[in-house]
Design an enzyme around this catalytic site. Structure first.
Site, PDB file in Angstrom:
ATOM      1  N   ARG A 107       0.851  -1.186   0.000  1.00 52.71           N
ATOM      2  CA  ARG A 107       0.000   0.000   0.000  1.00 52.71           C
ATOM      3  C   ARG A 107       0.882   1.228   0.000  1.00 52.71           C
ATOM      4  O   ARG A 107       1.684   1.413   0.904  1.00 52.71           O
ATOM      5  CB  ARG A 107      -0.834   0.009   1.284  1.00 52.71           C
ATOM      6  CG  ARG A 107      -2.259  -0.278   1.028  1.00 52.71           C
ATOM      7  CD  ARG A 107      -3.237   0.083   2.065  1.00 52.71           C
ATOM      8  NE  ARG A 107      -2.860   0.086   3.467  1.00 52.71           N
ATOM      9  CZ  ARG A 107      -3.695   0.424   4.420  1.00 52.71           C
ATOM     10  NH1 ARG A 107      -4.920   0.776   4.112  1.00 52.71           N
ATOM     11  NH2 ARG A 107      -3.333   0.418   5.678  1.00 52.71           N
ATOM     12  N   THR A 111      -0.984   7.476  -0.921  1.00 54.65           N
ATOM     13  CA  THR A 111      -2.259   7.390  -1.647  1.00 54.65           C
ATOM     14  C   THR A 111      -3.128   6.244  -1.151  1.00 54.65           C
ATOM     15  O   THR A 111      -4.317   6.188  -1.475  1.00 54.65           O
ATOM     16  CB  THR A 111      -1.989   7.136  -3.145  1.00 54.65           C
ATOM     17  OG1 THR A 111      -1.334   5.853  -3.268  1.00 54.65           O
ATOM     18  CG2 THR A 111      -1.082   8.201  -3.747  1.00 54.65           C
ATOM     19  N   ASP A 203      -1.509  -3.266  12.779  1.00 59.61           N
ATOM     20  CA  ASP A 203      -0.970  -3.733  11.504  1.00 59.61           C
ATOM     21  C   ASP A 203      -0.749  -5.246  11.576  1.00 59.61           C
ATOM     22  O   ASP A 203       0.108  -5.726  12.335  1.00 59.61           O
ATOM     23  CB  ASP A 203       0.354  -3.013  11.202  1.00 59.61           C
ATOM     24  CG  ASP A 203       0.853  -3.344   9.804  1.00 59.61           C
ATOM     25  OD1 ASP A 203       0.923  -2.412   8.978  1.00 59.61           O
ATOM     26  OD2 ASP A 203       1.160  -4.523   9.526  1.00 59.61           O
ATOM     27  N   ASP A 206       2.865  -6.530  10.803  1.00 58.44           N
ATOM     28  CA  ASP A 206       3.817  -6.233  11.890  1.00 58.44           C
ATOM     29  C   ASP A 206       3.564  -7.113  13.100  1.00 58.44           C
ATOM     30  O   ASP A 206       4.502  -7.591  13.730  1.00 58.44           O
ATOM     31  CB  ASP A 206       3.712  -4.756  12.305  1.00 58.44           C
ATOM     32  CG  ASP A 206       4.407  -3.845  11.297  1.00 58.44           C
ATOM     33  OD1 ASP A 206       5.300  -4.327  10.583  1.00 58.44           O
ATOM     34  OD2 ASP A 206       4.045  -2.652  11.240  1.00 58.44           O
TER      35      ASP A 206
HETATM   36  N1  URA Z   1      -3.872  -3.406   7.285  1.00 57.69           N
HETATM   37  C1  URA Z   1      -3.603  -3.772   8.566  1.00 57.69           C
HETATM   38  O1  URA Z   1      -2.679  -4.543   8.812  1.00 57.69           O
HETATM   39  N2  URA Z   1      -4.364  -3.263   9.558  1.00 57.69           N
HETATM   40  C2  URA Z   1      -5.383  -2.426   9.317  1.00 57.69           C
HETATM   41  O2  URA Z   1      -6.038  -2.009  10.264  1.00 57.69           O
HETATM   42  C3  URA Z   1      -5.646  -2.047   7.974  1.00 57.69           C
HETATM   43  C4  URA Z   1      -4.878  -2.552   6.994  1.00 57.69           C
END
Ligand code: URA
Length: 212
Positions: A107, A111, A203, A206
């Site tokens: 991502r 953007t 995330d 992570d």
């Molecule tokens: N990707 C993630 O890992 N967590 C989110 O909350 C949104 C996208």
């Protein structure tokens, strides 16, 4: 169509309990990874519920009988890298003979648009049922790009499985790919300004790999 109608929420108590543990910020990387694997097994059970069966003749130690067996070619699981691999692992435990594809999309932090950097899938996608996995359905941009790419590669029978979804992501994905059923363990409140699901779990990549 509301988001509840556009997605199947797998509300099994074990899934919900494990998801709660995953959401907690104090849950360790090792626990998070293990829980995701356990949940993905249960999601795989649900998403494969309508697989077609055919009858074959077998011999038990006592008698000959006709018994059901999965029909058609092996399934394909396609992981959207990198967090998708967390879901993939548990699903492969349940469906060990599935074929596996990977699609790499990151991502763009500015953007929030997806950029493809890797694509490797089995050649005969058109003959197989395809299950695309990625834990977080947030804006839906990556999911939409992945599905578009996978369909371009020949897939016609596709399902999408995530762990958590934002209403915005479900609406976008169901709008762009109404032929693709969506499965999730929960639909959260909303996206925040950075494209994260709230309350969510942070995330997923992570947390899965301990990179932050
Ligand atoms: N990707 C993630 O890992 N967590 C989110 O909350 C949104 C996208």
């Amino acid at each position: 169509m509301g988001t509840q109608d556009a997605a199947t929420v797998v509300d099994h108590p074990l899934v919900q309990h494990k998801l709660t543990l995953m959401r907690r910020k104090d849950t360790s990387t090792a626990e998070f990874r293990e829980l995701l694997k356990e949940i993905s097994l249960l999601l795989a059970y649900e998403v494969t519920r309508d697989l077609k069966l055919t009858e074959v003749e077998i011999e038990t130690p006592l008698a000959v009988m006709r018994a059901p067996r999965l029909e058609g070619k092996k399934l394909v699981l396609i992981s959207i890298l990198r967090a998708g691999n967390g879901l993939l692992e548990g699903m492969l435990d349940l469906i060990p003979s599935a074929r596996v594809g990977h699609i790499g999309l990151y991502r763009d932090p500015e953007t929030l648009e997806p950029v493809e950097y890797y694509f490797k899938v089995p050649e005969d996608l058109g003959d197989r049922e395809v299950i695309v996995v990625d834990p977080m359905l947030a804006t839906g941009n990556s999911a939409m790009a992945a599905l578009e790419r996978i369909k371009r590669a020949g897939a016609t029978n596709v399902k999408y499985v995530c762990l958590l979804a934002a209403p915005e992501g479900i609406e976008a994905l169901a709008g762009a790919h109404p032929d693709v059923p969506i499965y999730t363990a929960a639909i959260d409140r909303k996206l925040n300004g950075h494209g994260y699901i709230v309350p969510g779990l942070g995330d997923a990549g992570d947390r899965l790999y301990g990179t932050k």
